[in-house]
Design a protein around this motif. Structure first.
Motif, PDB file in Angstrom:
ATOM      1  N   SER A   1     -13.368  41.922  32.799  1.00 27.16           N
ATOM      2  CA  SER A   1     -14.018  43.232  32.959  1.00 27.16           C
ATOM      3  C   SER A   1     -15.372  43.243  32.254  1.00 27.16           C
ATOM      4  O   SER A   1     -15.652  42.399  31.391  1.00 27.16           O
ATOM      5  CB  SER A   1     -13.138  44.340  32.384  1.00 27.16           C
ATOM      6  OG  SER A   1     -13.016  44.192  30.981  1.00 27.16           O
ATOM      7  N   LEU A   2     -16.198  44.210  32.629  1.00 28.84           N
ATOM      8  CA  LEU A   2     -17.514  44.348  32.011  1.00 28.84           C
ATOM      9  C   LEU A   2     -17.392  44.694  30.535  1.00 28.84           C
ATOM     10  O   LEU A   2     -18.182  44.203  29.711  1.00 28.84           O
ATOM     11  CB  LEU A   2     -18.323  45.437  32.738  1.00 28.84           C
ATOM     12  CG  LEU A   2     -19.753  45.669  32.230  1.00 28.84           C
ATOM     13  CD1 LEU A   2     -20.582  44.407  32.362  1.00 28.84           C
ATOM     14  CD2 LEU A   2     -20.402  46.826  33.004  1.00 28.84           C
ATOM     15  N   SER A   3     -16.397  45.483  30.174  1.00 29.84           N
ATOM     16  CA  SER A   3     -16.207  45.855  28.765  1.00 29.84           C
ATOM     17  C   SER A   3     -15.880  44.627  27.924  1.00 29.84           C
ATOM     18  O   SER A   3     -16.367  44.479  26.797  1.00 29.84           O
ATOM     19  CB  SER A   3     -15.109  46.908  28.635  1.00 29.84           C
ATOM     20  OG  SER A   3     -13.883  46.413  29.134  1.00 29.84           O
ATOM     21  N   ASP A   4     -15.047  43.699  28.473  1.00 30.17           N
ATOM     22  CA  ASP A   4     -14.748  42.455  27.759  1.00 30.17           C
ATOM     23  C   ASP A   4     -16.005  41.626  27.575  1.00 30.17           C
ATOM     24  O   ASP A   4     -16.226  41.005  26.527  1.00 30.17           O
ATOM     25  CB  ASP A   4     -13.708  41.631  28.527  1.00 30.17           C
ATOM     26  CG  ASP A   4     -12.325  42.250  28.483  1.00 30.17           C
ATOM     27  OD1 ASP A   4     -12.095  43.112  27.610  1.00 30.17           O
ATOM     28  OD2 ASP A   4     -11.486  41.881  29.317  1.00 30.17           O
ATOM     29  N   TYR A   5     -16.827  41.600  28.614  1.00 28.60           N
ATOM     30  CA  TYR A   5     -18.085  40.848  28.595  1.00 28.60           C
ATOM     31  C   TYR A   5     -19.015  41.378  27.505  1.00 28.60           C
ATOM     32  O   TYR A   5     -19.559  40.613  26.694  1.00 28.60           O
ATOM     33  CB  TYR A   5     -18.712  40.985  29.971  1.00 28.60           C
ATOM     34  CG  TYR A   5     -19.998  40.236  30.182  1.00 28.60           C
ATOM     35  CD1 TYR A   5     -20.052  38.858  30.089  1.00 28.60           C
ATOM     36  CD2 TYR A   5     -21.174  40.912  30.525  1.00 28.60           C
ATOM     37  CE1 TYR A   5     -21.227  38.166  30.307  1.00 28.60           C
ATOM     38  CE2 TYR A   5     -22.351  40.231  30.747  1.00 28.60           C
ATOM     39  CZ  TYR A   5     -22.382  38.854  30.635  1.00 28.60           C
ATOM     40  OH  TYR A   5     -23.535  38.175  30.849  1.00 28.60           O
ATOM     41  N   ILE A   6     -19.165  42.683  27.444  1.00 27.24           N
ATOM     42  CA  ILE A   6     -20.053  43.305  26.445  1.00 27.24           C
ATOM     43  C   ILE A   6     -19.493  43.116  25.039  1.00 27.24           C
ATOM     44  O   ILE A   6     -20.222  42.820  24.092  1.00 27.24           O
ATOM     45  CB  ILE A   6     -20.233  44.809  26.763  1.00 27.24           C
ATOM     46  CG1 ILE A   6     -20.975  44.977  28.111  1.00 27.24           C
ATOM     47  CG2 ILE A   6     -20.986  45.527  25.634  1.00 27.24           C
ATOM     48  CD1 ILE A   6     -21.006  46.395  28.617  1.00 27.24           C
ATOM     49  N   ARG A   7     -18.174  43.275  24.915  1.00 25.59           N
ATOM     50  CA  ARG A   7     -17.529  43.119  23.616  1.00 25.59           C
ATOM     51  C   ARG A   7     -17.719  41.700  23.068  1.00 25.59           C
ATOM     52  O   ARG A   7     -17.983  41.492  21.888  1.00 25.59           O
ATOM     53  CB  ARG A   7     -16.039  43.456  23.735  1.00 25.59           C
ATOM     54  CG  ARG A   7     -15.434  43.985  22.459  1.00 25.59           C
ATOM     55  CD  ARG A   7     -14.118  44.693  22.642  1.00 25.59           C
ATOM     56  NE  ARG A   7     -13.353  44.308  23.789  1.00 25.59           N
ATOM     57  CZ  ARG A   7     -13.033  45.156  24.777  1.00 25.59           C
ATOM     58  NH1 ARG A   7     -13.429  46.409  24.729  1.00 25.59           N
ATOM     59  NH2 ARG A   7     -12.314  44.751  25.806  1.00 25.59           N
ATOM     60  N   PHE A   8     -17.600  40.714  23.959  1.00 25.83           N
ATOM     61  CA  PHE A   8     -17.788  39.327  23.540  1.00 25.83           C
ATOM     62  C   PHE A   8     -19.216  39.091  23.045  1.00 25.83           C
ATOM     63  O   PHE A   8     -19.429  38.472  21.992  1.00 25.83           O
ATOM     64  CB  PHE A   8     -17.490  38.391  24.718  1.00 25.83           C
ATOM     65  CG  PHE A   8     -17.854  36.956  24.465  1.00 25.83           C
ATOM     66  CD1 PHE A   8     -16.996  36.110  23.786  1.00 25.83           C
ATOM     67  CD2 PHE A   8     -19.081  36.439  24.894  1.00 25.83           C
ATOM     68  CE1 PHE A   8     -17.324  34.784  23.535  1.00 25.83           C
ATOM     69  CE2 PHE A   8     -19.424  35.121  24.641  1.00 25.83           C
ATOM     70  CZ  PHE A   8     -18.543  34.290  23.969  1.00 25.83           C
ATOM     71  N   LYS A   9     -20.196  39.595  23.777  1.00 25.20           N
ATOM     72  CA  LYS A   9     -21.593  39.383  23.393  1.00 25.20           C
ATOM     73  C   LYS A   9     -21.903  40.033  22.046  1.00 25.20           C
ATOM     74  O   LYS A   9     -22.629  39.469  21.215  1.00 25.20           O
ATOM     75  CB  LYS A   9     -22.523  39.940  24.470  1.00 25.20           C
ATOM     76  CG  LYS A   9     -22.510  39.129  25.764  1.00 25.20           C
ATOM     77  CD  LYS A   9     -23.521  39.648  26.766  1.00 25.20           C
ATOM     78  CE  LYS A   9     -24.935  39.461  26.274  1.00 25.20           C
ATOM     79  NZ  LYS A   9     -25.937  39.891  27.268  1.00 25.20           N
ATOM     80  N   GLN A  10     -21.331  41.212  21.817  1.00 22.90           N
ATOM     81  CA  GLN A  10     -21.560  41.893  20.538  1.00 22.90           C
ATOM     82  C   GLN A  10     -20.934  41.113  19.386  1.00 22.90           C
ATOM     83  O   GLN A  10     -21.546  40.931  18.324  1.00 22.90           O
ATOM     84  CB  GLN A  10     -20.972  43.314  20.588  1.00 22.90           C
ATOM     85  CG  GLN A  10     -21.175  44.120  19.311  1.00 22.90           C
ATOM     86  CD  GLN A  10     -22.639  44.330  18.986  1.00 22.90           C
ATOM     87  OE1 GLN A  10     -23.416  44.696  19.849  1.00 22.90           O
ATOM     88  NE2 GLN A  10     -23.030  44.068  17.751  1.00 22.90           N
ATOM     89  N   LYS A  11     -19.716  40.620  19.602  1.00 24.72           N
ATOM     90  CA  LYS A  11     -19.038  39.868  18.561  1.00 24.72           C
ATOM     91  C   LYS A  11     -19.770  38.561  18.276  1.00 24.72           C
ATOM     92  O   LYS A  11     -19.921  38.152  17.118  1.00 24.72           O
ATOM     93  CB  LYS A  11     -17.596  39.579  18.998  1.00 24.72           C
ATOM     94  CG  LYS A  11     -16.712  39.050  17.879  1.00 24.72           C
ATOM     95  CD  LYS A  11     -15.261  39.023  18.312  1.00 24.72           C
ATOM     96  CE  LYS A  11     -14.367  38.564  17.164  1.00 24.72           C
ATOM     97  NZ  LYS A  11     -12.937  38.523  17.558  1.00 24.72           N
ATOM     98  N   LEU A  12     -20.258  37.898  19.351  1.00 24.73           N
ATOM     99  CA  LEU A  12     -21.016  36.661  19.181  1.00 24.73           C
ATOM    100  C   LEU A  12     -22.297  36.925  18.396  1.00 24.73           C
ATOM    101  O   LEU A  12     -22.657  36.163  17.494  1.00 24.73           O
ATOM    102  CB  LEU A  12     -21.345  36.061  20.544  1.00 24.73           C
ATOM    103  CG  LEU A  12     -22.183  34.783  20.543  1.00 24.73           C
ATOM    104  CD1 LEU A  12     -21.405  33.644  19.888  1.00 24.73           C
ATOM    105  CD2 LEU A  12     -22.593  34.404  21.970  1.00 24.73           C
ATOM    106  N   ARG A  13     -22.986  38.036  18.724  1.00 22.27           N
ATOM    107  CA  ARG A  13     -24.227  38.389  18.032  1.00 22.27           C
ATOM    108  C   ARG A  13     -23.991  38.596  16.537  1.00 22.27           C
ATOM    109  O   ARG A  13     -24.767  38.134  15.691  1.00 22.27           O
ATOM    110  CB  ARG A  13     -24.815  39.654  18.659  1.00 22.27           C
ATOM    111  CG  ARG A  13     -26.268  39.940  18.259  1.00 22.27           C
ATOM    112  CD  ARG A  13     -26.804  41.177  18.973  1.00 22.27           C
ATOM    113  NE  ARG A  13     -26.800  40.991  20.423  1.00 22.27           N
ATOM    114  CZ  ARG A  13     -26.061  41.698  21.261  1.00 22.27           C
ATOM    115  NH1 ARG A  13     -25.225  42.622  20.809  1.00 22.27           N
ATOM    116  NH2 ARG A  13     -26.126  41.481  22.552  1.00 22.27           N
ATOM    117  N   ASN A  14     -22.885  39.249  16.204  1.00 21.43           N
ATOM    118  CA  ASN A  14     -22.568  39.499  14.792  1.00 21.43           C
ATOM    119  C   ASN A  14     -22.298  38.197  14.041  1.00 21.43           C
ATOM    120  O   ASN A  14     -22.727  38.029  12.895  1.00 21.43           O
ATOM    121  CB  ASN A  14     -21.350  40.422  14.680  1.00 21.43           C
ATOM    122  CG  ASN A  14     -21.635  41.820  15.182  1.00 21.43           C
ATOM    123  OD1 ASN A  14     -22.795  42.237  15.247  1.00 21.43           O
ATOM    124  ND2 ASN A  14     -20.594  42.545  15.543  1.00 21.43           N
TER     125      ASN A  14
END
Length: 441
Positions: free
Chosen positions: A394-407
């Motif tokens: 899902s798009l929410s999983d995609y966004i969540r992953f990118k945010q976690k990776l950025r952190n």
């Protein structure tokens, strides 16, 4: 070798001492007559997953990767030990493993209950795995559906040779009466057989029944009618001597455990490493003893008549002194510089051990589904290049992953990253490069 093999269930705990040689066992006693212990545990809540990993030669590195990948499946904050079985090679950079996770606190509670110290423990495994040696021995290279049951539990292990394809463990309800037991057994058999053949697409070649279920004629007739296959009953003849048929049925699992491959041991990694070291040390001690004995025999034979060999001894002494003089002449300042440089490189090698990379960036490797890891060394710098690929539901999983990776990446120095994103199919490919200055450590 004598070994005390114990079966630990919900209510039942029982063991026997066996003398094991190659693929045969001999009954010794129902009491504990050996300090070495093998344990099988009934644990229906086993955590299981299939995971894909890059090829890794070092066992310690492989263990770290497995623990990282299992992070989203195992209970957070709880420590686990792992058994991992290679299933197949998918490509040059991908291997498929079946991984089983067993809680460390359960491991500790069992060893404490039995008062077993690490030096006395040969193996601690699941009851399901204790069925593997029987299936492999009787039906090599076949897909075997092995059904075991007693008054307390039902175990089903589908396997080929020494490789489990599917396992299931269920407790028998406490209120079950003996007249209903065949229905309990058959319900478990039917459901698991259907799941294995239809959902898991396993082509069953042979059916083997053991434990008290092997005495239940109504149950066996139901299985034969349902599958249309021959039903094989496990007997003791090929595995153990000195036991009655009834005793073998009662102690099937402890017998199977003593033949089990050490790959199915849930002992913590550090204990496995210590055992391996002790085996190597023991082997070296034996070799050293043989060499010493041989040397002493040679000396005894050579110098029986000391007076006769006195001249040879004096000549040998002169040769040794000459060699020592040669060594002294050769160890000059250049040699000393050589050894200093060697020790320096040895120190750098320790600091650049690939295992340390996973310890330095644990959060990153827990998140990434890495396809390739490259590590380079140049002067005083170590460069780590990671290629990873992710697909999202899902798009929410995609966004969540990118945010976690950025952190995570924000806390790593000297890092560069390139991404290839496909928002249409929700996938991302990452190329991460980390440069580590070894002088700063």
């Amino acid at each position: 070798m004598k070994i005390y093999s114990v079966e630990v269930g919900r209510r039942i705990r029982k063991g026997i001492t066996l003398k094991v040689k190659n693929s045969k066992a001999e009954f010794v006693s129902f009491d504990q007559k050996s300090k070495k212990t093998a344990i099988s545990v009934f644990y229906p809540d086993i955590v299981y997953s299939s995971i894909i990993l890059p090829p890794v030669d070092d066992i310690e590195t492989l263990s770290i990767l497995i623990k990282s990948r299992m992070g989203g499946i195992i209970e957070e904050g709880r420590e686990y030990t792992f058994v991992y079985i290679l299933q197949e090679k998918i490509s040059e950079t991908e291997l498929l493993y079946d991984v089983y996770a067993f809680p460390l606190d359960r491991y500790n509670s069992v060893t404490e209950l039995l008062e077993i110290t690490p030096d006395r423990l040969n193996i601690l495994t699941l009851d399901n795995f204790s069925l593997l040696p029987f299936s492999k021995a009787l039906f090599p290279e076949k897909n075997v559906f092995h059904f075991y049951a007693d008054d307390e539990k039902v175990l089903i292990t589908v396997s080929k040779d020494n490789r489990p394809l599917y396992i299931r463990a269920n407790p028998v309800p406490d209120i079950t009466v003996s007249d209903e037991m065949h229905n309990i057994y058959y319900e478990n058999f039917n459901m698991t057989y259907m799941f294995a053949t239809r959902n898991k697409k396993i082509d069953i070649n042979s059916i083997l029944i053991s434990g008290k279920a092997s005495l239940n004629k109504e149950f066996i007739d139901l299985c034969k009618e349902f599958t249309g296959m021959e039903i094989h009953i496990l007997n003791k003849e090929d595995f153990v001597k000195g036991m009655t048929d009834d005793d073998f049925i009662e102690y099937t699992l402890p017998v199977g455990t003593v033949f089990l491959d050490e790959r199915f041991d849930f002992s913590p990694f550090e204990l496995k490493k210590e055992r391996a070291f002790n085996k190597i040390s023991a082997g070296l001690s034996v070799i050293s003893g043989l060499l010493t004995a041989g040397a002493l025999l040679g000396i005894f034979s050579t110098y029986t008549d000391i007076s006769k060999k006195e001249e040879d001894f004096i000549a040998l002494k002169s040769q040794v002194e000459h060699k020592i003089d040669e060594i002294h002449r050769k160890i000059d300042i250049n040699k000393i510089d050589y050894y200093k440089n060697y020790l320096k490189r040895l120190y750098i090698s320790e600091k650049t051990n690939p295992v340390l990379v996973f310890d330095l960036y644990p959060s990153l490797f827990r998140l990434l589904n890495e396809k390739e890891i490259k590590i380079f060394l140049s002067d005083s710098k170590q460069t780590v290049e990671i290629t990873a690929e992710h697909h999202f539901e899902s798009l929410s999983d995609y966004i969540r992953f990118k945010q976690k990776l950025r952190n995570i990446l924000s806390g790593i120095k000297n890092l560069s990253i390139k991404t290839e994103e496909n928002k249409k199919d929700l996938s991302i490919r990452l190329f991460i490069k980390i440069e580590r200055d070894l002088n700063e450590d």
